[in-house]
Design a protein around this motif. Sequence first.
Motif, PDB file in Angstrom:
ATOM      1  N   GLY A   1      34.191  43.591  45.871  1.00  0.00           N
ATOM      2  CA  GLY A   1      33.005  42.767  46.100  1.00  0.00           C
ATOM      3  C   GLY A   1      33.272  41.299  45.847  1.00  0.00           C
ATOM      4  N   ALA A   2      34.090  40.995  44.829  1.00  0.00           N
ATOM      5  CA  ALA A   2      34.421  39.597  44.541  1.00  0.00           C
ATOM      6  C   ALA A   2      35.256  38.991  45.661  1.00  0.00           C
ATOM      7  N   GLN A   3      36.143  39.780  46.234  1.00  0.00           N
ATOM      8  CA  GLN A   3      36.945  39.276  47.349  1.00  0.00           C
ATOM      9  C   GLN A   3      36.070  38.993  48.565  1.00  0.00           C
ATOM     10  N   HIS A   4      35.122  39.899  48.842  1.00  0.00           N
ATOM     11  CA  HIS A   4      34.218  39.672  49.977  1.00  0.00           C
ATOM     12  C   HIS A   4      33.357  38.437  49.742  1.00  0.00           C
ATOM     13  N   LEU A   5      32.860  38.287  48.517  1.00  0.00           N
ATOM     14  CA  LEU A   5      31.965  37.171  48.225  1.00  0.00           C
ATOM     15  C   LEU A   5      32.684  35.837  48.301  1.00  0.00           C
ATOM     16  N   SER A   6      33.898  35.785  47.737  1.00  0.00           N
ATOM     17  CA  SER A   6      34.594  34.505  47.637  1.00  0.00           C
ATOM     18  C   SER A   6      35.395  34.146  48.880  1.00  0.00           C
ATOM     19  N   GLY A   7      35.801  35.171  49.648  1.00  0.00           N
ATOM     20  CA  GLY A   7      36.655  34.901  50.792  1.00  0.00           C
ATOM     21  C   GLY A   7      38.121  34.816  50.436  1.00  0.00           C
ATOM     22  N   TYR A   8      38.479  35.067  49.159  1.00  0.00           N
ATOM     23  CA  TYR A   8      39.869  35.058  48.707  1.00  0.00           C
ATOM     24  C   TYR A   8      40.375  36.484  48.564  1.00  0.00           C
ATOM     25  N   GLN A   9      41.690  36.663  48.768  1.00  0.00           N
ATOM     26  CA  GLN A   9      42.324  37.937  48.476  1.00  0.00           C
ATOM     27  C   GLN A   9      42.651  38.009  46.981  1.00  0.00           C
ATOM     28  N   ALA A  10      42.744  39.222  46.474  1.00  0.00           N
ATOM     29  CA  ALA A  10      43.030  39.396  45.049  1.00  0.00           C
ATOM     30  C   ALA A  10      44.352  38.752  44.659  1.00  0.00           C
ATOM     31  N   SER A  11      45.354  38.813  45.551  1.00  0.00           N
ATOM     32  CA  SER A  11      46.668  38.243  45.242  1.00  0.00           C
ATOM     33  C   SER A  11      46.602  36.738  45.048  1.00  0.00           C
ATOM     34  N   ALA A  12      45.617  36.090  45.684  1.00  0.00           N
ATOM     35  CA  ALA A  12      45.490  34.641  45.544  1.00  0.00           C
ATOM     36  C   ALA A  12      44.699  34.248  44.298  1.00  0.00           C
ATOM     37  N   LEU A  13      44.067  35.218  43.650  1.00  0.00           N
ATOM     38  CA  LEU A  13      43.208  34.907  42.512  1.00  0.00           C
ATOM     39  C   LEU A  13      43.819  35.334  41.181  1.00  0.00           C
ATOM     40  N   LEU A  14      44.343  36.555  41.122  1.00  0.00           N
ATOM     41  CA  LEU A  14      44.764  37.120  39.846  1.00  0.00           C
ATOM     42  C   LEU A  14      45.885  36.302  39.225  1.00  0.00           C
ATOM     43  N   GLY A  15      45.611  35.757  38.034  1.00  0.00           N
ATOM     44  CA  GLY A  15      46.617  34.999  37.297  1.00  0.00           C
ATOM     45  C   GLY A  15      46.927  33.637  37.870  1.00  0.00           C
ATOM     46  N   ARG A  16      46.365  33.283  39.022  1.00  0.00           N
ATOM     47  CA  ARG A  16      46.704  32.015  39.677  1.00  0.00           C
ATOM     48  C   ARG A  16      45.515  31.066  39.733  1.00  0.00           C
ATOM     49  N   ALA A  17      44.317  31.601  39.918  1.00  0.00           N
ATOM     50  CA  ALA A  17      43.138  30.746  40.094  1.00  0.00           C
ATOM     51  C   ALA A  17      42.317  30.697  38.812  1.00  0.00           C
ATOM     52  N   ARG A  18      41.593  29.594  38.672  1.00  0.00           N
ATOM     53  CA  ARG A  18      40.664  29.419  37.567  1.00  0.00           C
ATOM     54  C   ARG A  18      39.239  29.342  38.122  1.00  0.00           C
ATOM     55  N   VAL A  19      38.284  29.717  37.276  1.00  0.00           N
ATOM     56  CA  VAL A  19      36.879  29.527  37.614  1.00  0.00           C
ATOM     57  C   VAL A  19      36.454  28.195  37.016  1.00  0.00           C
ATOM     58  N   VAL A  20      36.069  27.278  37.870  1.00  0.00           N
ATOM     59  CA  VAL A  20      35.671  25.952  37.393  1.00  0.00           C
ATOM     60  C   VAL A  20      34.220  25.700  37.779  1.00  0.00           C
ATOM     61  N   VAL A  21      33.599  24.750  37.062  1.00  0.00           N
ATOM     62  CA  VAL A  21      32.178  24.442  37.243  1.00  0.00           C
ATOM     63  C   VAL A  21      32.027  22.963  37.526  1.00  0.00           C
ATOM     64  N   THR A  22      31.224  22.642  38.540  1.00  0.00           N
ATOM     65  CA  THR A  22      30.837  21.262  38.799  1.00  0.00           C
ATOM     66  C   THR A  22      29.405  21.095  38.319  1.00  0.00           C
ATOM     67  N   PRO A  23      29.175  20.416  37.196  1.00  0.00           N
ATOM     68  CA  PRO A  23      27.823  20.300  36.643  1.00  0.00           C
ATOM     69  C   PRO A  23      26.881  19.602  37.617  1.00  0.00           C
ATOM     70  N   GLY A  24      25.594  19.892  37.483  1.00  0.00           N
ATOM     71  CA  GLY A  24      24.579  19.289  38.323  1.00  0.00           C
ATOM     72  C   GLY A  24      23.277  20.042  38.173  1.00  0.00           C
ATOM     73  N   PRO A  25      22.242  19.663  38.958  1.00  0.00           N
ATOM     74  CA  PRO A  25      20.969  20.398  38.882  1.00  0.00           C
ATOM     75  C   PRO A  25      21.166  21.891  39.133  1.00  0.00           C
ATOM     76  N   GLU A  26      22.026  22.228  40.086  1.00  0.00           N
ATOM     77  CA  GLU A  26      22.428  23.622  40.306  1.00  0.00           C
ATOM     78  C   GLU A  26      23.947  23.663  40.156  1.00  0.00           C
ATOM     79  N   PRO A  27      24.452  24.099  38.963  1.00  0.00           N
ATOM     80  CA  PRO A  27      25.913  24.085  38.737  1.00  0.00           C
ATOM     81  C   PRO A  27      26.645  24.834  39.847  1.00  0.00           C
ATOM     82  N   LEU A  28      27.783  24.285  40.242  1.00  0.00           N
ATOM     83  CA  LEU A  28      28.551  24.847  41.346  1.00  0.00           C
ATOM     84  C   LEU A  28      29.811  25.514  40.803  1.00  0.00           C
ATOM     85  N   LEU A  29      29.964  26.823  41.073  1.00  0.00           N
ATOM     86  CA  LEU A  29      31.156  27.566  40.697  1.00  0.00           C
ATOM     87  C   LEU A  29      32.116  27.633  41.873  1.00  0.00           C
ATOM     88  N   THR A  30      33.418  27.667  41.548  1.00  0.00           N
ATOM     89  CA  THR A  30      34.404  27.879  42.605  1.00  0.00           C
ATOM     90  C   THR A  30      35.710  28.345  41.963  1.00  0.00           C
TER      91      THR A  30
END
Length: 724
Positions: free
Chosen positions: A368-397
């Motif tokens: 479900g996370a792969q479908h939602l984000s558009g990333y494959q698991a191989s591109a995320l596991l151990g390589r990507a971070r979850v970051v936040v852009t503060p604002g009225p509606e914080p943005l995750l990516t």
Amino acid sequence: MGEATATVTWVRRLGRHRVLGLVVLAVLALEVVFGQMAVRFAPPGSSVAAYWPNSGLSVVALILSSRRWRPATLGGVFLVTVLANLLGGRDLQVSAGFAMANAAEAGLAFWLLAQARDEPPVTGHGSPGPALSATGLPADRPDDDRPRLESVEDFIRLFVACAFASALGAVLAGATIGLLQDGDALVTGRAVLASHLASMLLIVPLSMRLPRDREHAAGPAEVLVQWATLTLVVGAVFFGTQGLPLVFLIYPILVWGALRAEPWVTALQLLVAGGAVAVLTTTRGGPYLDAIRDAGQPPELAGTLLQAHLLASALVTLPLALIKAQRLLALAEVTRSHEELDAILAATTATAIVGIGLDGRVEYVNVGAQHLSGYQASALLGRARVVVTPGPEPLLTFAEDGTGPSGEAPLREVVDPVLDASDGTVVQDWGFLRADGARLTVSVALSRRYAANGTPAGYLAVAEDVTERRQQEREVKEALASEKLVVDRLAQLDQTKNDFLSTVSHELRTPITSILGYSQLLMGQDASDLPAIQRQVVGRIERNGRRLMGLIEDMLAMSQIEVGSFGFTRVPLDAREPLALAVESTLPLLPARDLALEQRVSTEPVLVAGDADKLERAFENLLSNAVKFSNPGEQIVVRLAAEAGEAVFSVTDTGIGIESEDQEQLFDRFFRGSEAQTQAIQGAGLGLSIAATIVNGHDGSIDIESAPGRGSTFTIRLPLLEEV
């Protein structure tokens, strides 16, 4: 597998209790055989046998017996022990003393084991599978009340029970030798304690419920090699004269079996190896007897050393086998749970589940996370971070090092203060930037993950795409706001209409009153001076004026009802009084319609708590309604009486009647029935609605009985007021 199935079928056909009875009889018979052999082959000069299998066999007999036959089984244990000792060459008194010791210790051991046989397994895991216990009987049946031996805790319970029972047997056996043969009770007791304890620990486990795990056990070839090795080592060490240290070669072979074979195989190897060592020691000597002779110690000590060897074997191998079985069963359960969890998470395609480390790095993602984000698991596991852009509606990516959006903040800095202020889980909407640049709104449940020592290990995020849902909610909210404006506007218009009706009605009352006054004056004492045509015109003016005045009064009343100012001043009164006024107002309408009015009014007062003016209006509305819907030449009947605690007023006509489908809406304002419209009968549809409001305000009820062409009957029921 085929042999096991055939055995199960045979057991079912014969009946479990009958099979158990036969097995118990066989065990008792074995006690006679092995018991007399143990006595015959006791070490020279020893008062007790080096190995006494009857101790274990007696407990087995009690375990396998049905509950109602256990007292008889215990008696059988006593008798066969006496017989075995007699056949071995002991006199009757000593045989009876040893039999008493054997029966007492067997009963105590069984009782101690039985105290915990209904407790749930310590591990929480049942035996996966079939089928047969070591006795050949079906295991894990609902009526299987055998004690359990599935964990180290169960083994400790077994050891304690056997130790206490053996101690009791040792005391009784030592007393028997000391009293009847003037022997050394202490030496005898010591030998009996070791002998009987070893016998129980080697034999009893095979009759208990042992864990089964064929899946992780060694294959038949390895088990066969292990059996052969054990046989060779036992034979080589105890068949001839060998040094005492070589005895310890047996232990590695038994440990091999405990680690690789099923627990029941280990228990069987202990029994076989222990029996072989005991037989070889008593018949051919062996390391223990040679060592005792060389040291000049009493012969009973050889048996003690032998039993110590057997006890050591049991204490090393059985717990090890049970620990291994527990670990394997726990591992299998964890593996199954893990596989089930993986299957569930893999099937959860509409919900994103992300495991995040303290540094924000992605450690787990589901489909479900792969479908939602558009990333494959191989591109995320151990390589990507979850970051936040503060604002009225914080943005995750998701972002790799150095590739995050400008103004990004570490996840920990954003969520830790929020989590610290909550009960551990925070659910809120976040913006989310997909791999293709699309921006979504996701509902995220964020919580901490903890290590085994209780320290924070990261975060768990469960997210769902709610972009369309939130858009629909906004649209619904906007639509509701628009509808509220429309409703408010309609309410204002309705109030304006009410105000207009009230104002117009008040303004019309004055000229209408004047018209009616002058009309009545013209029709008064000087009316005879008017020509006939003028009197007719004046009469029409008066009638239409009255009709118009009635309409104005109805409109005023309805206006008051709608704004909530249509109040009631209820006082004790005789309902006949407002009825008389209503009849008086209706009588002028009868001649023009050629109608007759019959009154059936009670001669006794009909007391109610009511508003006289309002009740007069309700009665008058029903009477005028009857006049309008009656055919010329017909009669209207008015009734008023006290009945069963109620004042009952009714108006009956024989006019055109009312359709059944119209009756449900008859008391709605401005409603006019189909017959009234077809025949163009005058009216605004307010009279019955006002009458119903007045009746309800007096805690009464109004109903109708009518049929087309047969007339109608309107009935008002008001609560009576008891005379004071």
